[in-house]
Write an enzyme that holds these catalytic residues in place. Structure first.
Site, short mmCIF file in Angstrom:
data_model
loop_
_atom_site.label_atom_id
_atom_site.label_comp_id
_atom_site.label_asym_id
_atom_site.label_seq_id
_atom_site.Cartn_x
_atom_site.Cartn_y
_atom_site.Cartn_z
N HIS A 60 -0.90 0.20 -9.77
CA HIS A 60 -1.60 -0.75 -8.87
C HIS A 60 -2.19 -1.92 -9.67
CE1 HIS A 60 -3.69 -0.95 -4.69
NE2 HIS A 60 -3.42 -2.17 -5.16
N ARG A 85 0.85 -1.19 0.00
CA ARG A 85 0.00 0.00 0.00
C ARG A 85 0.89 1.24 0.00
NH1 ARG A 85 -3.58 -2.68 -1.57
NH2 ARG A 85 -5.62 -3.04 -0.65
N GLU A 108 -3.52 7.56 -5.27
CA GLU A 108 -3.66 6.83 -6.52
C GLU A 108 -4.84 7.42 -7.27
OE1 GLU A 108 -3.85 2.64 -5.68
OE2 GLU A 108 -1.83 2.63 -4.86
C1 DGY Z 1 -5.75 -5.93 -2.95
O1 DGY Z 1 -6.52 -6.84 -3.27
O2 DGY Z 1 -5.67 -5.48 -1.81
C2 DGY Z 1 -4.90 -5.40 -4.01
O3 DGY Z 1 -4.19 -4.29 -3.65
C3 DGY Z 1 -5.72 -5.17 -5.27
O4 DGY Z 1 -4.91 -5.56 -6.31
#
Ligand code: DGY
Length: 329
Positions: free
Chosen positions: A287, A239, A268
């Site tokens: 992402h 993250r 983002e």
């Molecule tokens: C999640 O599932 O948490 C991812 O970051 C999405 O790709």
């Protein structure tokens, strides 16, 4: 018995939508961009179930305006966008999609690591723009992977899968941080559990796989980057807010570490004029870690199963807050 009403905050793969539509009346947000907060609130108002994405903030205010809501099924493994205690306090179940995106995410962590270590982004851009002069003995020198030390920050499912790939494929030594030891990692690839400081000092590659919460937010800043080797590569596929991006930019600009690869940023999307984009030793992708056909379908199936279990009053197959069981709506 009326069919449950469900709001789905973005188009997810058909396999999930069809399973939900077979049992529920679905209101599907049609846009490419997420619903604004007030629209989300409006749509969730009379709903029994909600399919949310990591771009939707599910908080107390939203929950209070949706008194019938039984379940929030997050189409992601991460659920930092959901105020889980607020859901639990109101008897709302929360589901997520772990497991099915482990391999795809580990693949992206390895891809970013290789891309940053071998300067793929900058050299490919150079070639394309006509600056490729000749084969140069001192041109585009990167970092070797074989036999080097990998630091895995967070040896959960994705950290494990990343370490496995790099240990088996490139014979890398593995260090890791984790609250409790991971015997499987120690058995399978001789991984050694260490404190973060030691991991930063010893690793040639640092790959981040921890959840985002109040204790991990901003855990990588100037102080941590300063402990890393000048030849080190830093990868974040977890993250964005785990990293102080201004500190990372300065670290990369000054050559305190060699390079970085990011699948996640804060915010983002990262604005196109952000300083990180200007740095040749920083590779950023939008992402995409779980973005394969098979993985997104599997996430959709799991997300639908969580949602359906939630509206039926059954245990969720992937239940973030099982402690809500005896007081669920
Ligand atoms: C999640 O599932 O948490 C991812 O970051 C999405 O790709």
């Amino acid at each position: 018995m009326p069919r449950p009403k469900v709001f789905v905050s973005r188009r997810i793969p058909e396999v999930g939508l069809n399973a939900i539509s077979a049992e529920c009346d679905v209101d599907l947000w049609p846009d490419r961009l997420p619903p604004p907060a007030d629209e989300l609130k409006k749509r969730a108002k009379d709903c029994d179930g909600l399919v949310s994405l990591l771009t939707d903030r599910i908080d107390g205010a939203l929950l209070d305006s949706a008194p019938k809501l039984k379940v929030v099924s997050n189409y992601a493994v991460g659920f930092n966008n959901v105020d889980v205690p607020a859901c639990t306090a109101r008897g709302v179940c929360v589901g997520n999609t772990p497991g099915v995106l482990t391999d795809a995410t580990a693949d992206i962590a390895v891809t970013l690591l290789l891309t940053a270590a071998r300067r793929i982004g900058e050299s490919a851009a150079d070639a394309k723009s006509g600056k490729w002069l000749t084969w140069e003995p001192l041109g585009w020198l990167g970092q070797d992977l074989t036999g080097r030390t990998l630091g895995i920050v967070g040896m959960g499912r994705i950290g494990f899968a990343t370490a496995k790939r790099l240990h088996n494929g490139w014979d890398m030594k593995v260090l890791y941080t984790e609250q409790i030891p991971r015997p499987e990692a120690e058995r399978e690839f001789d991984a050694r559990r260490v404190e973060l400081d030691e991991l930063l000092r010893e690793s040639d590659f640092v790959s981040v796989h921890v959840d985002l919460n109040s204790s991990t937010k901003g855990m990588f800043s100037s102080e941590q980057f300063a402990k890393m080797k000048r030849t080190a590569v830093f990868v974040n596929s977890a993250r964005g807010p785990l990293v102080d991006q201004a500190a990372l930019a300065e670290t990369l600009r000054s050559g305190t570490i060699f390079a970085a690869g990011l699948d996640v940023t804060e915010p983002e999307p990262l604005p196109p004029d952000h300083e990180l984009y200007k740095l040749p030793n920083c590779v950023i992708v939008p992402h995409i870690a779980s973005a394969t056909v098979e993985t997104r379908n599997a996430m959709a199936r799991l997300c639908a199963n969580n949602l359906l279990a939630g509206v039926r009053g059954e245990p969720l197959p992937n239940w973030v807050n099982p402690e809500v069981a005896d007081k669920r709506r």
